[in-house]
Motif scaffolding. Structure first.
Motif, PDB file in Angstrom:
ATOM      1  N   THR A   1       3.320   2.181  -6.634  1.00 34.98           N
ATOM      2  CA  THR A   1       3.316   2.325  -5.124  1.00 34.98           C
ATOM      3  C   THR A   1       1.875   3.156  -4.747  1.00 34.98           C
ATOM      4  OG1 THR A   1       5.749   2.757  -5.352  1.00 34.98           O
ATOM      5  CG2 THR A   1       4.437   3.781  -3.312  1.00 34.98           C
TER       6      THR A   1
ATOM      7  N   ASP B   1      -0.829   4.341   0.220  1.00 34.85           N
ATOM      8  CA  ASP B   1      -0.014   3.937   1.758  1.00 34.85           C
ATOM      9  C   ASP B   1       1.325   3.388   1.540  1.00 34.85           C
ATOM     10  OD1 ASP B   1      -0.641   1.797   0.263  1.00 34.85           O
ATOM     11  OD2 ASP B   1      -2.141   0.589   1.844  1.00 34.85           O
ATOM     12  N   ASP B   2       2.190   3.728   0.545  1.00 35.57           N
ATOM     13  CA  ASP B   2       3.395   3.369   0.247  1.00 35.57           C
ATOM     14  C   ASP B   2       3.831   1.943   0.405  1.00 35.57           C
ATOM     15  OD1 ASP B   2       4.306   5.879   0.053  1.00 35.57           O
ATOM     16  OD2 ASP B   2       4.398   6.464   1.874  1.00 35.57           O
ATOM     17  N   ARG B   3       2.871   0.994  -0.098  1.00 35.61           N
ATOM     18  CA  ARG B   3       3.052  -0.331   0.037  1.00 35.61           C
ATOM     19  C   ARG B   3       3.000  -0.899  -1.309  1.00 35.61           C
ATOM     20  NH1 ARG B   3      -1.529  -4.389   2.656  1.00 35.61           N
ATOM     21  NH2 ARG B   3      -0.408  -6.261   2.815  1.00 35.61           N
ATOM     22  N   ARG B   4       4.396  -1.181  -1.636  1.00 30.17           N
ATOM     23  CA  ARG B   4       4.385  -1.464  -3.227  1.00 30.17           C
ATOM     24  C   ARG B   4       4.021  -2.505  -3.558  1.00 30.17           C
ATOM     25  NH1 ARG B   4      10.875  -1.391  -4.303  1.00 30.17           N
ATOM     26  NH2 ARG B   4      10.686  -2.801  -2.435  1.00 30.17           N
TER      27      ARG B   4
ATOM     28  N   GLY C   1      -1.849   4.627  -8.040  1.00 29.49           N
ATOM     29  CA  GLY C   1      -1.070   5.497  -7.102  1.00 29.49           C
ATOM     30  C   GLY C   1      -1.938   6.343  -6.526  1.00 29.49           C
TER      31      GLY C   1
END
Length: 293
Positions: free
Chosen positions: A76, A79-82, A128
């Motif tokens: 992750t 920008d929390d875009r997996r 990360g």
């Protein structure tokens, strides 16, 4: 005779002991001589080596650069875009004593398992700390170097040197692909709508300018036409005035012919009059024109 019978088995036994004390190290290997689990000798050069028979054993390890592919790992970014990441590492054993103490009798199998955990932690930590755009970019060399350096520091305690780390795949998870494609499609459609709006605005400006130009040109042409028509009428009146002054009867005659020609044009208005009208009496008609003039 009896003595010879005793010496032969002894010689065979001694030869067996001598042979068991020898070992060969291949040029692709390194070796440790262990005595009751303790390291007694390190053999890094290829060739023959010696050990104590029965109480010492030889353990060999691969001296080449080895590869370790990782399992797909989900990370992750900032920008929390997996993302799903695959990587592989190139590594080698550089300190046999540390390596033996760290992995024990498990050897390279245990080393790969522990190195896999080190790589996964380094990948998660490095990726990360950056946005997904950096991970998905074409130039990921700085990120791979950071992962390599971090893994190198952690793997040093195992007697391992991490030579290189490469990211082989960085993709979105399958469940996120549809949403991502929809968002990309919406962005492209919005950009297309903006372009069409700007094109329509530009077309409207061009159309308005063209219409304005048409009005200006038409007005100017009409103005010039009126001026020319006025000048022509003035010239015609002047000519008519001069002709009337020179020969009034001829002028009346031409005016009569002009009146007859205009009144008898096809499609003109109907003329309703009496048979004894001036229109049918040429002399009276000329006299009336002269009086009108």
């Amino acid at each position: 005779m009896a003595r010879a019978q005793f010496l032969i088995p002894a010689a065979v036994a001694l030869a067996g002991v001598a042979l068991s004390s020898l070992f060969v190290v291949d040029e692709r290997e390194k070796a440790l001589v262990l005595q009751f689990g303790q390291v007694k000798q390190i053999k890094t050069d290829p060739g023959l080596g010696f050990k104590l028979p029965l109480i010492q054993e030889v353990v060999t390890y691969d001296d080449r650069i080895l590869s370790l592919p990782t399992n797909p790992l989900e990370v992750t970014p900032l920008d929390d875009r997996r993302l799903v990441v695959d990587a592989f590492a190139r590594w080698r054993i550089v300190d046999l004593v540390k390596f033996r103490e760290a992995v024990g009798a498990g050897g390279e199998t245990i080393a790969k398992s522990r190195l896999d955990g080190i790589l996964n932690n380094a990948i998660r930590e490095v990726l990360g700390s950056v946005p997904s755009t950096a991970v998905l970019s074409n130039d990921r060399t700085p990120l791979m170097n950071r992962i390599r350096d971090l893994s190198k520091r952690e793997a040093a305690a195992l007697g391992i040197d991490v030579v290189d780390v490469r990211l082989t795949r960085t993709d979105l998870p399958t469940q996120n692909l549809s949403a991502t494609y929809d968002r990309m499609r919406a962005e492209r459609e919005r950009e297309a709508a903006d372009e069409r709006a700007r094109g329509g605005e530009a077309a409207q400006r061009v159309r308005a300018q063209a219409e304005r130009t048409v009005v200006e040109v038409t007005s100017e042409a009409r103005k010039e036409a009126e001026i020319i028509r006025g000048q022509a009428d003035a010239e015609a009146n002047r000519v008519y005035a001069e002709a009337y002054g020179k020969d009034p009867s001829f002028f009346a005659f031409t005016r009569a012919l002009q009146f007859y020609a205009e009144s008898m044009k096809p499609g003109s208005s109907s003329l309703v009059t009496q048979p004894d009208s001036v229109y049918f009496d040429y002399d009276r008609f000329l006299k009336s024109i002269g009086e009108t003039r």
